[in-house]
Design a protein around this motif. Structure first.
Motif, PDB file in Angstrom:
ATOM      1  N   TYR A  41     -30.547  23.466  14.942  1.00 21.72           N
ATOM      2  CA  TYR A  41     -29.211  22.944  15.223  1.00 21.72           C
ATOM      3  C   TYR A  41     -28.680  22.156  14.022  1.00 21.72           C
ATOM      4  O   TYR A  41     -27.523  22.319  13.622  1.00 21.72           O
ATOM      5  CB  TYR A  41     -29.248  22.051  16.466  1.00 21.72           C
ATOM      6  CG  TYR A  41     -27.887  21.637  16.968  1.00 21.72           C
ATOM      7  CD1 TYR A  41     -27.248  22.370  17.955  1.00 21.72           C
ATOM      8  CD2 TYR A  41     -27.243  20.527  16.446  1.00 21.72           C
ATOM      9  CE1 TYR A  41     -25.989  22.001  18.416  1.00 21.72           C
ATOM     10  CE2 TYR A  41     -25.987  20.147  16.890  1.00 21.72           C
ATOM     11  CZ  TYR A  41     -25.370  20.892  17.875  1.00 21.72           C
ATOM     12  OH  TYR A  41     -24.116  20.519  18.312  1.00 21.72           O
ATOM     13  N   MET A  44     -27.718  24.625  11.299  1.00 22.88           N
ATOM     14  CA  MET A  44     -26.458  25.301  11.604  1.00 22.88           C
ATOM     15  C   MET A  44     -25.275  24.360  11.427  1.00 22.88           C
ATOM     16  O   MET A  44     -24.191  24.776  11.003  1.00 22.88           O
ATOM     17  CB  MET A  44     -26.487  25.842  13.033  1.00 22.88           C
ATOM     18  CG  MET A  44     -27.462  26.982  13.252  1.00 22.88           C
ATOM     19  SD  MET A  44     -26.933  28.520  12.487  1.00 22.88           S
ATOM     20  CE  MET A  44     -25.601  29.015  13.584  1.00 22.88           C
ATOM     21  N   ARG A  45     -25.460  23.089  11.713  1.00 18.55           N
ATOM     22  CA  ARG A  45     -24.371  22.119  11.602  1.00 18.55           C
ATOM     23  C   ARG A  45     -24.092  21.726  10.162  1.00 18.55           C
ATOM     24  O   ARG A  45     -22.930  21.713   9.727  1.00 18.55           O
ATOM     25  CB  ARG A  45     -24.720  20.871  12.421  1.00 18.55           C
ATOM     26  CG  ARG A  45     -23.614  19.834  12.479  1.00 18.55           C
ATOM     27  CD  ARG A  45     -24.129  18.527  13.047  1.00 18.55           C
ATOM     28  NE  ARG A  45     -25.077  17.885  12.140  1.00 18.55           N
ATOM     29  CZ  ARG A  45     -25.705  16.752  12.415  1.00 18.55           C
ATOM     30  NH1 ARG A  45     -25.529  16.166  13.595  1.00 18.55           N
ATOM     31  NH2 ARG A  45     -26.548  16.218  11.550  1.00 18.55           N
ATOM     32  N   ARG A  49     -22.788  25.619   8.659  1.00 17.04           N
ATOM     33  CA  ARG A  49     -21.447  25.252   9.114  1.00 17.04           C
ATOM     34  C   ARG A  49     -20.910  26.224  10.183  1.00 17.04           C
ATOM     35  O   ARG A  49     -19.739  26.588  10.192  1.00 17.04           O
ATOM     36  CB  ARG A  49     -20.475  25.213   7.919  1.00 17.04           C
ATOM     37  CG  ARG A  49     -20.876  24.234   6.825  1.00 17.04           C
ATOM     38  CD  ARG A  49     -20.927  22.814   7.346  1.00 17.04           C
ATOM     39  NE  ARG A  49     -21.383  21.845   6.330  1.00 17.04           N
ATOM     40  CZ  ARG A  49     -20.574  21.220   5.495  1.00 17.04           C
ATOM     41  NH1 ARG A  49     -19.283  21.444   5.555  1.00 17.04           N
ATOM     42  NH2 ARG A  49     -21.065  20.374   4.621  1.00 17.04           N
ATOM     43  N   VAL A  51     -22.126  25.847  13.700  1.00 16.14           N
ATOM     44  CA  VAL A  51     -22.844  25.355  14.862  1.00 16.14           C
ATOM     45  C   VAL A  51     -22.155  25.747  16.165  1.00 16.14           C
ATOM     46  O   VAL A  51     -22.792  25.761  17.230  1.00 16.14           O
ATOM     47  CB  VAL A  51     -23.003  23.821  14.772  1.00 16.14           C
ATOM     48  CG1 VAL A  51     -21.672  23.117  15.003  1.00 16.14           C
ATOM     49  CG2 VAL A  51     -24.060  23.319  15.732  1.00 16.14           C
ATOM     50  N   ASP A  52     -20.863  26.098  16.108  1.00 16.82           N
ATOM     51  CA  ASP A  52     -20.159  26.487  17.334  1.00 16.82           C
ATOM     52  C   ASP A  52     -20.788  27.720  17.970  1.00 16.82           C
ATOM     53  O   ASP A  52     -20.809  27.851  19.196  1.00 16.82           O
ATOM     54  CB  ASP A  52     -18.685  26.759  17.032  1.00 16.82           C
ATOM     55  CG  ASP A  52     -17.924  25.484  16.691  1.00 16.82           C
ATOM     56  OD1 ASP A  52     -18.461  24.391  16.984  1.00 16.82           O
ATOM     57  OD2 ASP A  52     -16.825  25.565  16.133  1.00 16.82           O
ATOM     58  N   LEU A  54     -23.997  28.541  17.855  1.00 17.86           N
ATOM     59  CA  LEU A  54     -25.218  28.092  18.519  1.00 17.86           C
ATOM     60  C   LEU A  54     -24.888  27.324  19.788  1.00 17.86           C
ATOM     61  O   LEU A  54     -25.548  27.498  20.823  1.00 17.86           O
ATOM     62  CB  LEU A  54     -26.038  27.223  17.565  1.00 17.86           C
ATOM     63  CG  LEU A  54     -27.321  26.617  18.130  1.00 17.86           C
ATOM     64  CD1 LEU A  54     -28.249  27.695  18.677  1.00 17.86           C
ATOM     65  CD2 LEU A  54     -28.034  25.787  17.058  1.00 17.86           C
ATOM     66  N   ASP A  55     -23.858  26.483  19.744  1.00 15.99           N
ATOM     67  CA  ASP A  55     -23.459  25.752  20.948  1.00 15.99           C
ATOM     68  C   ASP A  55     -23.005  26.703  22.053  1.00 15.99           C
ATOM     69  O   ASP A  55     -23.282  26.473  23.229  1.00 15.99           O
ATOM     70  CB  ASP A  55     -22.343  24.768  20.616  1.00 15.99           C
ATOM     71  CG  ASP A  55     -22.876  23.408  20.168  1.00 15.99           C
ATOM     72  OD1 ASP A  55     -23.965  23.030  20.642  1.00 15.99           O
ATOM     73  OD2 ASP A  55     -22.230  22.751  19.359  1.00 15.99           O
ATOM     74  N   SER A 161     -21.619  21.229  24.610  1.00 13.28           N
ATOM     75  CA  SER A 161     -21.224  21.256  23.219  1.00 13.28           C
ATOM     76  C   SER A 161     -19.738  21.116  23.022  1.00 13.28           C
ATOM     77  O   SER A 161     -19.280  20.871  21.913  1.00 13.28           O
ATOM     78  CB  SER A 161     -21.699  22.576  22.603  1.00 13.28           C
ATOM     79  OG  SER A 161     -21.097  23.647  23.271  1.00 13.28           O
ATOM     80  N   ASP A 170     -17.402  18.222  12.690  1.00 16.66           N
ATOM     81  CA  ASP A 170     -18.635  18.937  12.980  1.00 16.66           C
ATOM     82  C   ASP A 170     -19.840  18.252  12.352  1.00 16.66           C
ATOM     83  O   ASP A 170     -20.907  18.194  12.934  1.00 16.66           O
ATOM     84  CB  ASP A 170     -18.541  20.377  12.433  1.00 16.66           C
ATOM     85  CG  ASP A 170     -17.741  21.268  13.354  1.00 16.66           C
ATOM     86  OD1 ASP A 170     -17.479  20.844  14.484  1.00 16.66           O
ATOM     87  OD2 ASP A 170     -17.385  22.384  12.928  1.00 16.66           O
ATOM     88  N   PRO A 175     -26.536  15.796  17.784  1.00 19.22           N
ATOM     89  CA  PRO A 175     -27.182  16.936  18.424  1.00 19.22           C
ATOM     90  C   PRO A 175     -27.050  16.866  19.927  1.00 19.22           C
ATOM     91  O   PRO A 175     -26.890  15.806  20.517  1.00 19.22           O
ATOM     92  CB  PRO A 175     -28.650  16.795  17.975  1.00 19.22           C
ATOM     93  CG  PRO A 175     -28.593  15.938  16.752  1.00 19.22           C
ATOM     94  CD  PRO A 175     -27.420  15.018  16.962  1.00 19.22           C
TER      95      PRO A 175
END
Length: 391
Positions: A41, A44-45, A49, A51-52, A54-55, A161, A170, A175
Motif C-alpha cells: 500500500y 502504491m501510494r 502513485r 493507490v486508488d 488498490l483501494d 478508502s 494522496d 494507510p
C-alpha cells in the motif's frame, strides 16, 4: 526507528515459502514485511502513485466479506431460530442459503478461484439477488432509492478508502485501518464488521464503491474499460443489484493491471533492496560529495608529497563515498540489510520478517558489501602508496 504497527504479523503467513510471493498472496495477507500488504500500500501510494486502484480492490474485497458476514449471520439465525425465508415463501432462497458452503475462503480474482470457490461465490450472489428481489431485510424495499450519504454503510462504521483526510492529498493519506490491525476477538474474519450487518448496509457498500471510484468525475475515479463501467452502473442503479458478482469484471481487470504494472516494481524495490527513492537520492549526493572530497584530498597529498600516515585519513572519505554510491546503485544499504531492516518510508524502518526475503537480502547485501570493500581498498591503496611529487 521501527513502527510498532509493522511488527504485527499477517493473519496467515506462509513461513515455508521458498520463493517470491504472488500478488494474490500479498493482497490476502499471507506474507510478512517487507512484502506485506502494508508495504504494498505504501509503495502504491508513494512510488507508483496509483493507490486508488488498490483501494478499489480492497473495498470490493471488503464488500465480499460484508456479504459473507450477512449470509453467515442469516444462516445461523435460520438454523437456531425461525427460518425467516420460509415466512416470505422463498423456498429457492432457502435452498441456496443451505447449500452456499463455507463462507471463510479468501476473496480474490475470479481467475484464481477453483471450481468449488466459484460455485460458492455464485451461490452467494444468487442468494443476494433473490433476497434483494424479495425485499428481505431491505431498508427501503426497492433498492433503487437508497442514498449512500444517509446509510449506515457510508458512515464511520464502514470507513474505507474513499474517506480522505482533511488535507486531501494522496501522499498524506494514512494507510487503511483494515490491514493495520488483525481484528478483534469478536470478528469472524479480518474484514468483517464488528456489528450485525443489515441488508441495507450491503446496498450502501455497493453504492459507495460506485460513487467513489467508478462514476465519471467521482472523488477517486479509476480508469476501467467503458463496457465494464456501463455494466456495473446499470446493475446497481437500474437493476438494483448489490451482490459481489457485479464487481467481478472490474476486480479482475484491476488485479491484472496491478500484477502487470505495479507488482514487479514492488518486488524489485522490497525483495532486492531496502531503500526508498528519497534515501537513494540522499546517498547519491553523499557519495558524490564524499568521492569529490576524497579525490581532491588525495591529489593534494600526492602533489604536496605528504607522508603516508597523513594520507591514511583518505580512508574515511573514500569509504563513505564508495559505500554511499554502492547503496544508491543497488538500492540496498548492506549493513542495514544484514541487520534485518527495510525502509518503508523515508527514515522509517521495519524488520524483515519474510524468511525467503531475509535470505535473499543477506546474499545481495554480502555481494554489494564485497564490491564496496574491493573498490574502496583499491582507491585507498592507490592514493596512499603512490609516490608523491611536490610541485
Amino acid at each position: 526507528m521501527s513502527d510498532p504497527m509493522m511488527d504485527t504479523p499477517s493473519p496467515h503467513p506462509d513461513l515455508n515459502r521458498n520463493r517470491l510471493p504472488t500478488l494474490f498472496e500479498v493482497l490476502s495477507r499471507q506474507t510478512l514485511a517487507p512484502v506485506d500488504l502494508f508495504s504494498f500500500y505504501i509503495y502504491m501510494r508513494d512510488q507508483q502513485r496509483s493507490v486508488d486502484y488498490l483501494d478499489f480492490w480492497l473495498d470490493v474485497s471488503q464488500h465480499m466479506s460484508l456479504c459473507r458476514h450477512y449470509v453467515r449471520e442469516l444462516r445461523r439465525s435460520v438454523l437456531i431460530e425461525t427460518p425467516e425465508l420460509e415466512k416470505h415463501g422463498s423456498k429457492r432462497s432457502s435452498y441456496i442459503l443451505d447449500h452456499i458452503g463455507d463462507m471463510n475462503d479468501p476473496s480474490g480474482p475470479s481467475t484464481n478461484l477453483n471450481p468449488d470457490e466459484k460455485i460458492k461465490d455464485q451461490h452467494l450472489s444468487a442468494y443476494l439477488r433473490s433476497d434483494n428481489g424479495n425485499g428481505v431485510g431491505n431498508g427501503n424495499g426497492n433498492g433503487n432509492n437508497h442514498s449512500p450519504q444517509s446509510s449506515l454503510g457510508s458512515q464511520s462504521n464502514f470507513r474505507g478508502s474513499g474517506d480522505r483526510p482533511s488535507n486531501g492529498t494522496d501522499r498524506e493519506r494514512p494507510p487503511r485501518p483494515s490491514f493495520m490491525t488483525n481484528g478483534s476477538p469478536g470478528r469472524t474474519d479480518s474484514n468483517s464488521p464488528a456489528h450485525t450487518v443489515a441488508r441495507a448496509d450491503i446496498r450502501a457498500s455497493a453504492e459507495k464503491i460506485l460513487y467513489t471510484f467508478l462514476l465519471p468525475g467521482s472523488e477517486r475515479e479509476i480508469i476501467l474499460p467503458q463496457g465494464i463501467l456501463t455494466d456495473i452502473t446499470t446493475s446497481i442503479e437500474e437493476e438494483g443489484r448489490d451482490d459481489p458478482e457485479v464487481f467481478d469484471a472490474a476486480k479482475d481487470y484491476t488485479f491484472q493491471a496491478m500484477e502487470r504494472d505495479a507488482f514487479p516494481g514492488f518486488l524489485r524495490a522490497k525483495a532486492l533492496g531496502n531503500l526508498v527513492p528519497p534515501s537513494s537520492f540522499l546517498r547519491l549526493c553523499l557519495g558524490l560529495l564524499g568521492l569529490f572530497g576524497a579525490f581532491w584530498a588525495g591529489f593534494a597529498c600526492i602533489l604536496l608529497d605528504k607522508p603516508k600516515h597523513i594520507r591514511c585519513w583518505l580512508i574515511l572519505p573514500f569509504t563513505i563515498g564508495v559505500y554511499a554510491l554502492s547503496s544508491q546503485q543497488y538500492s540496498i544499504d548492506p549493513v542495514l540489510a544484514l541487520a534485518g531492516l527495510s525502509e518503508y518510508t523515508f527514515m522509517n524502518w521495519s524488520r524483515i520478517r519474510e524468511p525467503y526475503i531475509r535470505k535473499l537480502m543477506n546474499k545481495r547485501a554480502m555481494m554489494v558489501l564485497f564490491f564496496t570493500v574491493l573498490i574502496g581498498v583499491c582507491l585507498i591503496v592507490l592514493f596512499i602508496f603512490v609516490p608523491g611529487h611536490r610541485l
